[in-house]
Design an enzyme around this catalytic site. Structure first.
Site, PDB file in Angstrom:
ATOM      1  N   HIS A 151      -3.124   8.419   6.396  1.00 36.55           N
ATOM      2  CA  HIS A 151      -3.539   8.826   5.054  1.00 36.55           C
ATOM      3  C   HIS A 151      -2.590   8.238   4.005  1.00 36.55           C
ATOM      4  O   HIS A 151      -1.611   7.576   4.349  1.00 36.55           O
ATOM      5  CB  HIS A 151      -3.542  10.354   4.954  1.00 36.55           C
ATOM      6  CG  HIS A 151      -2.209  10.951   5.282  1.00 36.55           C
ATOM      7  ND1 HIS A 151      -1.770  11.092   6.577  1.00 36.55           N
ATOM      8  CD2 HIS A 151      -1.201  11.420   4.495  1.00 36.55           C
ATOM      9  CE1 HIS A 151      -0.560  11.630   6.570  1.00 36.55           C
ATOM     10  NE2 HIS A 151      -0.186  11.825   5.315  1.00 36.55           N
ATOM     11  N   THR A 159      -3.335   3.894   0.635  1.00 36.12           N
ATOM     12  CA  THR A 159      -3.158   2.442   0.797  1.00 36.12           C
ATOM     13  C   THR A 159      -2.333   2.124   2.043  1.00 36.12           C
ATOM     14  O   THR A 159      -1.457   2.896   2.441  1.00 36.12           O
ATOM     15  CB  THR A 159      -2.417   1.849  -0.433  1.00 36.12           C
ATOM     16  OG1 THR A 159      -1.275   2.658  -0.717  1.00 36.12           O
ATOM     17  CG2 THR A 159      -3.309   1.783  -1.655  1.00 36.12           C
ATOM     18  N   ARG A 160      -2.612   0.961   2.638  1.00 32.21           N
ATOM     19  CA  ARG A 160      -1.807   0.409   3.719  1.00 32.21           C
ATOM     20  C   ARG A 160      -1.666  -1.089   3.466  1.00 32.21           C
ATOM     21  O   ARG A 160      -2.608  -1.739   2.992  1.00 32.21           O
ATOM     22  CB  ARG A 160      -2.496   0.587   5.080  1.00 32.21           C
ATOM     23  CG  ARG A 160      -2.457   2.007   5.639  1.00 32.21           C
ATOM     24  CD  ARG A 160      -1.051   2.393   6.074  1.00 32.21           C
ATOM     25  NE  ARG A 160      -0.950   3.720   6.661  1.00 32.21           N
ATOM     26  CZ  ARG A 160      -0.819   4.858   5.970  1.00 32.21           C
ATOM     27  NH1 ARG A 160      -0.807   4.844   4.655  1.00 32.21           N
ATOM     28  NH2 ARG A 160      -0.702   6.011   6.594  1.00 32.21           N
ATOM     29  N   LYS A 169       3.034   3.081  -5.815  1.00 36.21           N
ATOM     30  CA  LYS A 169       3.404   3.773  -4.583  1.00 36.21           C
ATOM     31  C   LYS A 169       4.536   3.017  -3.895  1.00 36.21           C
ATOM     32  O   LYS A 169       4.502   1.784  -3.807  1.00 36.21           O
ATOM     33  CB  LYS A 169       2.182   3.844  -3.648  1.00 36.21           C
ATOM     34  CG  LYS A 169       2.466   4.555  -2.343  1.00 36.21           C
ATOM     35  CD  LYS A 169       1.220   4.573  -1.464  1.00 36.21           C
ATOM     36  CE  LYS A 169       1.557   4.692  -0.013  1.00 36.21           C
ATOM     37  NZ  LYS A 169       0.405   4.525   0.864  1.00 36.21           N
ATOM     38  N   HIS A 206      10.685   2.174   4.850  1.00 36.46           N
ATOM     39  CA  HIS A 206      10.130   1.906   6.175  1.00 36.46           C
ATOM     40  C   HIS A 206      11.226   2.315   7.157  1.00 36.46           C
ATOM     41  O   HIS A 206      12.306   1.705   7.187  1.00 36.46           O
ATOM     42  CB  HIS A 206       9.806   0.410   6.272  1.00 36.46           C
ATOM     43  CG  HIS A 206       9.179  -0.026   7.561  1.00 36.46           C
ATOM     44  ND1 HIS A 206       8.145   0.640   8.163  1.00 36.46           N
ATOM     45  CD2 HIS A 206       9.447  -1.107   8.353  1.00 36.46           C
ATOM     46  CE1 HIS A 206       7.795   0.011   9.273  1.00 36.46           C
ATOM     47  NE2 HIS A 206       8.580  -1.055   9.409  1.00 36.46           N
ATOM     48  N   CYS A 259       4.138  11.664   6.033  1.00 41.98           N
ATOM     49  CA  CYS A 259       3.325  10.987   7.047  1.00 41.98           C
ATOM     50  C   CYS A 259       4.192  10.794   8.295  1.00 41.98           C
ATOM     51  O   CYS A 259       5.401  11.005   8.252  1.00 41.98           O
ATOM     52  CB  CYS A 259       2.885   9.643   6.452  1.00 41.98           C
ATOM     53  SG  CYS A 259       1.606   8.774   7.366  1.00 41.98           S
ATOM     54  N   LYS A 300      -3.081  -2.009   9.974  1.00 37.76           N
ATOM     55  CA  LYS A 300      -3.738  -3.285   9.647  1.00 37.76           C
ATOM     56  C   LYS A 300      -4.457  -3.898  10.845  1.00 37.76           C
ATOM     57  O   LYS A 300      -5.404  -4.653  10.684  1.00 37.76           O
ATOM     58  CB  LYS A 300      -2.714  -4.281   9.082  1.00 37.76           C
ATOM     59  CG  LYS A 300      -1.609  -4.627  10.055  1.00 37.76           C
ATOM     60  CD  LYS A 300      -0.533  -5.524   9.462  1.00 37.76           C
ATOM     61  CE  LYS A 300       0.465  -4.818   8.599  1.00 37.76           C
ATOM     62  NZ  LYS A 300       1.263  -3.742   9.248  1.00 37.76           N
TER      63      LYS A 300
HETATM   64  C1  LIG Z   1       3.942   6.451   5.472  1.00 35.23           C
HETATM   65  C2  LIG Z   1       3.276   5.446   6.380  1.00 35.23           C
HETATM   66  C3  LIG Z   1       3.073   4.174   5.915  1.00 35.23           C
HETATM   67  C4  LIG Z   1       2.485   3.221   6.748  1.00 35.23           C
HETATM   68  N1  LIG Z   1       2.256   1.988   6.234  1.00 35.23           N
HETATM   69  C5  LIG Z   1       1.598   1.084   6.993  1.00 35.23           C
HETATM   70  C6  LIG Z   1       1.206  -0.148   6.403  1.00 35.23           C
HETATM   71  O1  LIG Z   1       1.450  -0.399   5.218  1.00 35.23           O
HETATM   72  N2  LIG Z   1       0.530  -1.020   7.181  1.00 35.23           N
HETATM   73  C7  LIG Z   1       0.225  -0.762   8.487  1.00 35.23           C
HETATM   74  O2  LIG Z   1      -0.383  -1.607   9.130  1.00 35.23           O
HETATM   75  N3  LIG Z   1       0.572   0.412   9.057  1.00 35.23           N
HETATM   76  C8  LIG Z   1       1.238   1.340   8.337  1.00 35.23           C
HETATM   77  N4  LIG Z   1       1.561   2.551   8.861  1.00 35.23           N
HETATM   78  C9  LIG Z   1       1.263   2.817  10.274  1.00 35.23           C
HETATM   79  C10 LIG Z   1      -0.168   3.200  10.491  1.00 35.23           C
HETATM   80  O3  LIG Z   1      -0.669   3.942   9.410  1.00 35.23           O
HETATM   81  C11 LIG Z   1      -0.278   3.948  11.811  1.00 35.23           C
HETATM   82  O4  LIG Z   1       0.196   3.086  12.858  1.00 35.23           O
HETATM   83  C12 LIG Z   1      -1.700   4.325  12.127  1.00 35.23           C
HETATM   84  O5  LIG Z   1      -2.294   4.966  11.016  1.00 35.23           O
HETATM   85  C13 LIG Z   1      -1.703   5.253  13.332  1.00 35.23           C
HETATM   86  O6  LIG Z   1      -3.042   5.631  13.603  1.00 35.23           O
HETATM   87  P1  LIG Z   1      -3.373   6.551  14.861  1.00 35.23           P
HETATM   88  O7  LIG Z   1      -4.838   6.534  14.980  1.00 35.23           O
HETATM   89  O8  LIG Z   1      -2.553   6.142  16.015  1.00 35.23           O
HETATM   90  O9  LIG Z   1      -2.827   8.001  14.470  1.00 35.23           O
HETATM   91  P2  LIG Z   1      -3.499   9.142  13.565  1.00 35.23           P
HETATM   92  O10 LIG Z   1      -4.170   8.575  12.406  1.00 35.23           O
HETATM   93  O11 LIG Z   1      -2.463  10.179  13.333  1.00 35.23           O
HETATM   94  O12 LIG Z   1      -4.640   9.700  14.502  1.00 35.23           O
HETATM   95  C14 LIG Z   1      -4.406  10.530  15.594  1.00 35.23           C
HETATM   96  C15 LIG Z   1      -5.572  11.495  15.644  1.00 35.23           C
HETATM   97  O13 LIG Z   1      -5.522  12.231  16.855  1.00 35.23           O
HETATM   98  C16 LIG Z   1      -5.963  13.542  16.589  1.00 35.23           C
HETATM   99  N5  LIG Z   1      -5.488  14.378  17.666  1.00 35.23           N
HETATM  100  C17 LIG Z   1      -4.217  14.720  17.954  1.00 35.23           C
HETATM  101  N6  LIG Z   1      -4.164  15.473  19.065  1.00 35.23           N
HETATM  102  C18 LIG Z   1      -5.439  15.608  19.497  1.00 35.23           C
HETATM  103  C19 LIG Z   1      -6.034  16.276  20.596  1.00 35.23           C
HETATM  104  N7  LIG Z   1      -5.300  16.974  21.481  1.00 35.23           N
HETATM  105  N8  LIG Z   1      -7.381  16.242  20.733  1.00 35.23           N
HETATM  106  C20 LIG Z   1      -8.153  15.561  19.827  1.00 35.23           C
HETATM  107  N9  LIG Z   1      -7.617  14.912  18.757  1.00 35.23           N
HETATM  108  C21 LIG Z   1      -6.290  14.934  18.613  1.00 35.23           C
HETATM  109  C22 LIG Z   1      -5.368  13.852  15.216  1.00 35.23           C
HETATM  110  O14 LIG Z   1      -6.039  14.900  14.576  1.00 35.23           O
HETATM  111  C23 LIG Z   1      -5.534  12.517  14.511  1.00 35.23           C
HETATM  112  O15 LIG Z   1      -6.736  12.457  13.778  1.00 35.23           O
HETATM  113  C24 LIG Z   1       2.128   3.543   8.066  1.00 35.23           C
HETATM  114  C25 LIG Z   1       2.331   4.840   8.540  1.00 35.23           C
HETATM  115  C26 LIG Z   1       2.888   5.790   7.694  1.00 35.23           C
HETATM  116  C27 LIG Z   1       3.087   7.183   8.219  1.00 35.23           C
END
Ligand SMILES: Cc1cc2nc3c(=O)[nH]c(=O)nc-3n(C[C@H](O)[C@H](O)[C@H](O)COP(=O)(O)OP(=O)(O)OC[C@H]3O[C@@H](n4cnc5c(N)ncnc54)[C@H](O)[C@@H]3O)c2cc1C
Length: 375
Positions: free
Chosen positions: A48, A51-52, A266, A270, A314, A347
Site C-alpha cells: 500500500h 506509489t511504488r 512522498k 530504504h 509498511c 515492480k
Molecule cells: C514502504 C515500502 C516501500 C516499498 N517500495 C517499493 C518500491 O518502490 N518498488 C518496489 O518494487 N517494491 C517496493 N516495496 C516492496 C514491495 O511493495 C513488496 O515487496 C510487495 O508489495 C510485497 O507483496 P506481497 O504480496 O509479498 O505482500 P503483501 O502485499 O503484504 O501480501 C500478503 C498478503 O497475504 C495475506 N495473508 C497473510 N497471511 C495470510 C493467511 N494466513 N491466509 C490468507 N492470507 C494471508 C495478507 O492479508 C496480504 O494481503 C516497498 C515496500 C514497502 C513496505
C-alpha cells in the site's frame, strides 16, 4: 471432500504477489482459488501507500534487469486489458558518491545490459532537476526507463482480471494450516477445507506463520513513509520535471522520493527500520521518526520541507542477502513459497507471477532464478 472444493492451485495471500499469480494462473486456464485474511488491497501488509518505484538500471544485481524489462511489458499489457492507469514513466535518478553501492551497482547493470543512461555531476543534477540538491561530491545516474506504479490500482487490476478469467477469490478467509502428501495439499481455513495439486504461499510478512516446522530466516522490518507539502519551487516537484530518485548518503543509508502527484512529495528510508512482526507492528509514527526524514529533506530536497501531510507504516520481508525467495518448500514440492522480496519486489510482480505459474505447472521458468532459490 466435495469435488467443487478441489482446485489445481490454492494461493494463500492476495497482496501483489498472490493477486498477480492468481491472474497469471487463471489466464493459463488453471482452476485457482485465492484466499486472503483481509480484503485486498489493504494497508496492513506491504503493498500500500499509493506509489511504488519501478527502475531498470538495477543496482542490487544485473540479474534483475531482464525481469524488470518483462515486468514493464506486462504492466503495460495489464493497463490495456483493464483500461486502468497503473504506470507513470518519470525517468529515474540514482544519486550518491562515485564508488557507492548504489552508483556502482546501477552503472554495472546499465553497462552489462546496454541500458540508456547518463552520468551527471552534482551541478548538472541541480541544474536539470532543481528540486534535488545533491552534495558537490555526489553524482547522478539518470535512466529514462523508470517511473511509478500505483499499487492499489495494480492489485485491483490483477484481482479483477483473475476473477474475470475464472479464478475464485475469497476475502476475509485466512489459511490456518495445511498438510501436504503425495497427492497434493489440503488447506484449512476457518471457513472450510480445500484440496489442491499445489499451494502457493504468498503471505508476505506473515509467511513464517504458514511454515511452522520450517521457519525461514526472515527479518520483518517496519518502514515509515511520509508525504510533505512543497513550499518552494513547487513546479519542480511535478512528475514532468522531477524523476523518481534514490539516494545513498553518509554512512551508506538509502533514501528515496517521488515527484508530487497532487498529494505531496512522498519520501522514506530504504531499510534501517525496526525489526517487528506482521501482527505486532507499531502502527503509529513518532515525531522523532518524522524529524529524521525531515533532516534529509532539508538537506537534499529543501523545497519539499513543508508541512507533513501524512505518514504511513509498511512492512519489508527481508531475506538474509536481501534478494528474493521464490522456491519450493524444503520438504514438500507441492508447496511454493513466493513472496519474501526484501522491500523491492513490487515492480516485478507480473514477471514473478509468470515464474510462479511456471513452477506451479512444473515448467522451467524462463528467467534465471538461481539467486532466488533457498540458500
Ligand atoms: C514502504 C515500502 C516501500 C516499498 N517500495 C517499493 C518500491 O518502490 N518498488 C518496489 O518494487 N517494491 C517496493 N516495496 C516492496 C514491495 O511493495 C513488496 O515487496 C510487495 O508489495 C510485497 O507483496 P506481497 O504480496 O509479498 O505482500 P503483501 O502485499 O503484504 O501480501 C500478503 C498478503 O497475504 C495475506 N495473508 C497473510 N497471511 C495470510 C493467511 N494466513 N491466509 C490468507 N492470507 C494471508 C495478507 O492479508 C496480504 O494481503 C516497498 C515496500 C514497502 C513496505
Amino acid at each position: 471432500m466435495s469435488a467443487d472444493r478441489t482446485y489445481e492451485v490454492v494461493i494463500a495471500g492476495l497482496g501483489v504477489m498472490g493477486s498477480a499469480a492468481a491472474c497469471e494462473l487463471a489466464r493459463r486456464g488453471v482452476r485457482v482459488l485465492g484466499l486472503d485474511r483481509y480484503t485486498p488491497p489493504h494497508a496492513l501488509g506491504s503493498s500500500h501507500g499509493e506509489t511504488r518505484i519501478i527502475r531498470e538500471a538495477y543496482f542490487e544485481h544485473p540479474v534483475y534487469v531482464p525481469l524488470v524489462q518483462r515486468a514493464f511489458e506486462l504492466w503495460c499489457a495489464l493497463e490495456q486489458e483493464t483500461g486502468t492507469k497503473l504506470l507513470l514513466e518519470t525517468g529515474g535518478l540514482m544519486i550518491g558518491k562515485p564508488g557507492s553501492v548504489l552508483i556502482e551497482g546501477a552503472l554495472r547493470s546499465a553497462r552489462l545490459h546496454r541500458l540508456t543512461h547518463e552520468i551527471l555531476a552534482a551541478t548538472e543534477v541541480r541544474k536539470r532537476f532543481p528540486a534535488l540538491r545533491p552534495d558537490d561530491d555526489m553524482i547522478g545516474v539518470r535512466e529514462p526507463h523508470a517511473g511509478i506504479l500505483f499499487p492499489e490500482a495494480c492489485i485491483n487490476a490483477f484481482l479483477a482480471r483473475a476473477r474475470g478469467q475464472g479464478a475464485e477469490l475469497h476475502y476475509g478467509e485466512a489459511v490456518q494450516r495445511w498438510d501436504a502428501g503425495s497427492d497434493g495439499v489440503r488447506v484449512y481455513t476457518g471457513q472450510g477445507q480445500y484440496c489442491a495439486r499445489r499451494l502457493i504461499i504468498s503471505a508476505g510478512a506473515w509467511v513464517n506463520e504458514l511454515l511452522p516446522k520450517h521457519e525461514l530466516s526472515l527479518r520483518i522490518e517496519r518502514q515509515t513513509l511520509h508525504w510533505f507539502e512543497p513550499v518552494s519551487m513547487t513546479d519542480e516537484f511535478s512528475s514532468g520535471r522531477c524523476p523518481i530518485h534514490l539516494w545513498q548518503f553518509d554512512d551508506g543509508r538509502f533514501f528515496y522520493g517521488f515527484p508530487d502527484l497532487g498529494a505531496g512529495v512522498k519520501a522514506g528510508f530504504h531499510h534501517a527500520g525496526e525489526i517487528t512482526t506482521a501482527d505486532g507492528i507499531r502502527r503509529d509514527v513518532s515525531p522523532d521518526e518524522i524529524e529524521v526524514v525531515r533532516s534529509v529533506m532539508r538537506r537534499f530536497l529543501p523545497g519539499a520541507n513543508g508541512p507533513l501531510l501524512k505518514s504511513s507504516v509498511c512492512l519489508y520481508t527481508n531475506t538474509p542477502d536481501e534478494h528474493f525467495l521464490i522456491d519450493t518448500h524444503p520438504q514438500y514440492p507441492s508447496v511454493l513459497i513466493a513472496s519474501p522480496c526484501s522491500g523491492h519486489g513490487f515492480k516485478f510482480a507480473p514477471a514473478i507471477a509468470e515464474i510462479i505459474a511456471d513452477l506451479a505447472q512444473s515448467r522451467s521458468p524462463r528467467y534465471d532464478i538461481s539467486l532466488f532459490r533457498r540458500r
